[in-house]
Design a protein around this motif. Structure first.
Motif, PDB file in Angstrom:
ATOM      1  N   PRO A  76       5.557  -7.040  -5.065  1.00 16.21           N
ATOM      2  CA  PRO A  76       4.538  -8.209  -5.072  1.00 16.21           C
ATOM      3  C   PRO A  76       5.291  -8.979  -3.824  1.00 16.21           C
ATOM      4  O   PRO A  76       6.434  -9.445  -3.544  1.00 16.21           O
ATOM      5  N   GLY A  77       4.255  -9.727  -3.131  1.00 20.62           N
ATOM      6  CA  GLY A  77       4.673 -10.800  -2.257  1.00 20.62           C
ATOM      7  C   GLY A  77       5.409 -11.931  -2.882  1.00 20.62           C
ATOM      8  O   GLY A  77       5.076 -12.490  -3.662  1.00 20.62           O
ATOM      9  N   ALA A  78       6.383 -12.644  -1.994  1.00 26.43           N
ATOM     10  CA  ALA A  78       7.217 -13.674  -2.475  1.00 26.43           C
ATOM     11  C   ALA A  78       6.585 -14.931  -2.242  1.00 26.43           C
ATOM     12  O   ALA A  78       6.543 -15.844  -2.925  1.00 26.43           O
ATOM     13  N   SER A  79       5.770 -15.085  -0.982  1.00 30.49           N
ATOM     14  CA  SER A  79       5.225 -16.209  -0.742  1.00 30.49           C
ATOM     15  C   SER A  79       3.671 -16.012  -0.547  1.00 30.49           C
ATOM     16  O   SER A  79       2.755 -17.188  -0.498  1.00 30.49           O
ATOM     17  N   THR A  80       3.071 -14.872  -0.878  1.00 30.18           N
ATOM     18  CA  THR A  80       1.818 -14.543  -0.747  1.00 30.18           C
ATOM     19  C   THR A  80       1.469 -13.761  -1.767  1.00 30.18           C
ATOM     20  O   THR A  80       2.339 -13.197  -2.516  1.00 30.18           O
ATOM     21  N   ASP A  81       0.012 -13.283  -1.981  1.00 25.79           N
ATOM     22  CA  ASP A  81      -0.404 -12.432  -3.154  1.00 25.79           C
ATOM     23  C   ASP A  81      -0.300 -10.908  -2.625  1.00 25.79           C
ATOM     24  O   ASP A  81      -0.697 -10.039  -3.241  1.00 25.79           O
ATOM     25  N   GLU A  82       0.017 -10.959  -1.491  1.00 27.25           N
ATOM     26  CA  GLU A  82      -0.067  -9.413  -0.777  1.00 27.25           C
ATOM     27  C   GLU A  82       1.059  -8.531  -1.167  1.00 27.25           C
ATOM     28  O   GLU A  82       2.322  -9.169  -1.209  1.00 27.25           O
ATOM     29  N   ILE A  83       0.806  -7.295  -1.278  1.00 28.71           N
ATOM     30  CA  ILE A  83       1.820  -6.368  -1.607  1.00 28.71           C
ATOM     31  C   ILE A  83       2.375  -5.770  -0.181  1.00 28.71           C
ATOM     32  O   ILE A  83       1.779  -5.699   0.804  1.00 28.71           O
ATOM     33  N   HIS A  84       3.873  -5.555  -0.290  1.00 27.54           N
ATOM     34  CA  HIS A  84       4.250  -4.846   0.804  1.00 27.54           C
ATOM     35  C   HIS A  84       5.162  -3.690   0.411  1.00 27.54           C
ATOM     36  O   HIS A  84       5.548  -3.796  -0.970  1.00 27.54           O
ATOM     37  N   GLN A  85       5.787  -3.159   1.296  1.00 25.63           N
ATOM     38  CA  GLN A  85       6.318  -1.732   0.723  1.00 25.63           C
ATOM     39  C   GLN A  85       7.894  -1.755   1.449  1.00 25.63           C
ATOM     40  O   GLN A  85       8.087  -2.158   2.167  1.00 25.63           O
ATOM     41  N   HIS A  86       8.538  -1.114   0.233  1.00 19.01           N
ATOM     42  CA  HIS A  86      10.141  -0.999   0.759  1.00 19.01           C
ATOM     43  C   HIS A  86      10.388   0.565   0.859  1.00 19.01           C
ATOM     44  O   HIS A  86       9.917   1.148  -0.149  1.00 19.01           O
ATOM     45  N   THR A  87      10.930   1.081   1.809  1.00 20.83           N
ATOM     46  CA  THR A  87      11.133   2.476   1.665  1.00 20.83           C
ATOM     47  C   THR A  87      12.445   2.819   2.269  1.00 20.83           C
ATOM     48  O   THR A  87      13.050   1.885   2.812  1.00 20.83           O
ATOM     49  N   ILE A  88      12.957   3.916   1.806  1.00 26.51           N
ATOM     50  CA  ILE A  88      14.429   4.628   2.497  1.00 26.51           C
ATOM     51  C   ILE A  88      13.980   6.074   2.716  1.00 26.51           C
ATOM     52  O   ILE A  88      13.398   6.562   1.930  1.00 26.51           O
ATOM     53  N   PHE A  89      14.620   6.567   3.757  1.00 31.94           N
ATOM     54  CA  PHE A  89      14.486   7.902   4.016  1.00 31.94           C
ATOM     55  C   PHE A  89      15.951   8.477   4.406  1.00 31.94           C
ATOM     56  O   PHE A  89      16.666   7.728   5.038  1.00 31.94           O
ATOM     57  N   ARG A  90      16.260   9.473   3.776  1.00 31.24           N
ATOM     58  CA  ARG A  90      17.572  10.165   4.293  1.00 31.24           C
ATOM     59  C   ARG A  90      17.399  11.733   4.397  1.00 31.24           C
ATOM     60  O   ARG A  90      16.530  12.272   3.533  1.00 31.24           O
ATOM     61  N   ASP A  91      18.107  12.181   5.305  1.00 28.70           N
ATOM     62  CA  ASP A  91      18.286  13.745   5.284  1.00 28.70           C
ATOM     63  C   ASP A  91      19.732  13.723   4.899  1.00 28.70           C
ATOM     64  O   ASP A  91      20.664  13.553   5.414  1.00 28.70           O
ATOM     65  N   GLU A  92      19.892  14.349   3.645  1.00 23.40           N
ATOM     66  CA  GLU A  92      21.308  14.408   3.072  1.00 23.40           C
ATOM     67  C   GLU A  92      22.062  15.567   3.658  1.00 23.40           C
ATOM     68  O   GLU A  92      23.376  15.488   3.573  1.00 23.40           O
ATOM     69  N   THR A  93      21.725  16.298   4.652  1.00 22.12           N
ATOM     70  CA  THR A  93      22.340  17.364   5.242  1.00 22.12           C
ATOM     71  C   THR A  93      22.644  16.672   6.628  1.00 22.12           C
ATOM     72  O   THR A  93      23.457  17.526   7.364  1.00 22.12           O
ATOM     73  N   ALA A  94      22.151  15.470   7.003  1.00 21.14           N
ATOM     74  CA  ALA A  94      22.645  15.034   8.579  1.00 21.14           C
ATOM     75  C   ALA A  94      22.876  13.480   8.382  1.00 21.14           C
ATOM     76  O   ALA A  94      22.233  12.839   9.274  1.00 21.14           O
ATOM     77  N   ASP A  95      23.429  12.972   7.502  1.00 19.94           N
ATOM     78  CA  ASP A  95      23.537  11.457   7.370  1.00 19.94           C
ATOM     79  C   ASP A  95      24.325  10.915   8.587  1.00 19.94           C
ATOM     80  O   ASP A  95      24.200   9.921   8.866  1.00 19.94           O
ATOM     81  N   TYR A  96      25.295  11.766   9.069  1.00 22.62           N
ATOM     82  CA  TYR A  96      26.108  11.351  10.141  1.00 22.62           C
ATOM     83  C   TYR A  96      26.094  12.080  11.399  1.00 22.62           C
ATOM     84  O   TYR A  96      26.702  12.261  12.291  1.00 22.62           O
ATOM     85  N   GLY A  97      24.668  12.552  11.777  1.00 22.21           N
ATOM     86  CA  GLY A  97      24.236  13.367  12.804  1.00 22.21           C
ATOM     87  C   GLY A  97      23.665  14.615  12.392  1.00 22.21           C
ATOM     88  O   GLY A  97      23.858  15.161  11.436  1.00 22.21           O
ATOM     89  N   TRP A  98      22.773  15.282  13.631  1.00 18.37           N
ATOM     90  CA  TRP A  98      22.352  16.301  13.483  1.00 18.37           C
ATOM     91  C   TRP A  98      23.145  17.856  13.727  1.00 18.37           C
ATOM     92  O   TRP A  98      24.174  17.334  14.530  1.00 18.37           O
ATOM     93  N   ASN A  99      23.116  18.652  12.982  1.00 16.86           N
ATOM     94  CA  ASN A  99      23.826  19.866  13.255  1.00 16.86           C
ATOM     95  C   ASN A  99      23.424  20.728  14.528  1.00 16.86           C
ATOM     96  O   ASN A  99      22.222  20.704  14.663  1.00 16.86           O
TER      97      ASN A  99
END
Length: 99
Positions: A76-99
């Motif tokens: 929920p919005g902190a200063s408005t009534d608008e909804i906003h999204q929080h997201t996170i994405f990980r590739d657990e096989t390449a957290d520190y670089g691509w193979n």
């Protein structure tokens, strides 16, 4: 719940969700990663709480596979009534670089 246990239509929605993150990469890399993640649906779990729509401030979805991990949470919005999204994405096989 395993993604592989969902209907084809529901699996297509999971794939569309994944595309939202991998499509930030160049076309070849995005195509390769998406194919990898889809091939892992039999070992990938999806869970949710609250709602399941973009207009519900209680919607939370988590995708957790051998390689991919996504969390999506409407807030929920902190200063408005608008909804906003929080997201996170990980590739657990390449957290520190691509193979």
């Amino acid at each position: 719940m395993l993604v592989s246990s969902l209907t084809k239509k529901q699996q297509a929605k999971v794939t569309a969700m994944l595309k939202a993150w991998v499509d930030d990469l160049d076309e070849a890399a995005a195509k390769r990663l998406l194919a990898k993640y889809v091939s892992e649906y039999s070992k990938t779990y999806i869970g949710w709480s609250g709602g399941t729509t973009l207009d519900n401030d209680q919607t939370y979805v988590r995708l957790d596979g051998p390689s991919d991990w996504i969390e999506f949470s409407n807030q929920p919005g902190a200063s408005t009534d608008e909804i906003h999204q929080h997201t996170i994405f990980r590739d657990e096989t390449a957290d520190y670089g691509w193979n």
